[in-house]
Scaffold this active site. Sequence first.
Site, PDB file in Angstrom:
ATOM      1  N   ASP A 162     -45.062  -3.967   3.434  1.00 61.68           N
ATOM      2  CA  ASP A 162     -44.426  -3.269   4.551  1.00 61.68           C
ATOM      3  C   ASP A 162     -45.337  -2.234   5.212  1.00 61.68           C
ATOM      4  OD1 ASP A 162     -42.159  -4.702   4.011  1.00 61.68           O
ATOM      5  OD2 ASP A 162     -40.970  -3.013   3.287  1.00 61.68           O
ATOM      6  N   LYS A 190     -37.389   2.626   8.242  1.00 63.55           N
ATOM      7  CA  LYS A 190     -37.196   1.382   8.979  1.00 63.55           C
ATOM      8  C   LYS A 190     -35.893   0.739   8.538  1.00 63.55           C
ATOM      9  CE  LYS A 190     -38.087  -1.462   5.297  1.00 63.55           C
ATOM     10  NZ  LYS A 190     -37.117  -2.389   4.664  1.00 63.55           N
TER      11      LYS A 190
END
Length: 302
Positions: free
Chosen positions: A154, A29
């Site tokens: 996350d 990401k």
Amino acid sequence: MSDAGSFSSPSSSPSSSRSFSAGWPAPAKLNRFLHIVGRRADGYHLLQTVFQFIDRADTLAFALRDDGRIERETDLPGVPAEADLVVRAARRLQAETGTRSGVSIRIDKQLPMGGGLGGGSSDAATVLVALNHLWGCGLDDDALAALGLTLGADVPVFVRGRAAWAEGIGERLTPVEPDEPWFLVLVPAVHVATAAIFKAPELTRDSPLITMRAFLGGAGHNDCEAVVHARHPEVAAATAWLSQHTTARLTGTGACVFGAFADEAAARAVMAGRPAGLEAFVARGRNRSPLLDRLARARAGD
């Protein structure tokens, strides 16, 4: 292609004769921006960010076991199996659901550790999603995301697999559809410890809240950047070089630095001129994780 795909491993592996379900991606990401807007009493930081996936990933493979054991077959230097989020995620799912199944896990590690690309969290999420299917646990996305949050802030965004506007400690997610440019990602040869950056007394923790519309209009920065630059000159140098070609930004707490380009050719042309010894790669931004497609194929019996 069979769901029990092939995956290379040493012939001495204790599960080398088992059939592995291969090709489960754990994508990286990027934090398109990262504002630290406050701090909770328990020390966790409150933030605003946008998570977007890129088409660069680790790849995992799983062989089911009937002895209940959780084993990581791949050696990862500096990461003992017992401390690895991959193993911890499998054990957390096993304990949560009461399954008696076990698993052997192999990892093709492509994402750098300590780079801010979310590799460990993404690996953990892929374990949760894949084993929820392979073990037949039956948990829905909300339950898996909640379980993932116990492993790291996350993890939920990787479980849900959609680019997201994130608030709170990163767990309050709203789907968002930013542009999907080509990114040049620079990988300085340093490992940035997230905990050290968040503990830094000089870290800005009072950035004003912004709106999603403001971000989509070009607003946003990374509050961790100044701290990382001061402590890691290699990251500062990479950012300065990339800034000559496009807006350069740190992802997460670093060390990776990225810049957006309109097309792949432009990104690769800039990459070709990077300083000697600086690792880099080009990847496309993706608002949908490839993990969702792999899960769909598995459910279809592919």
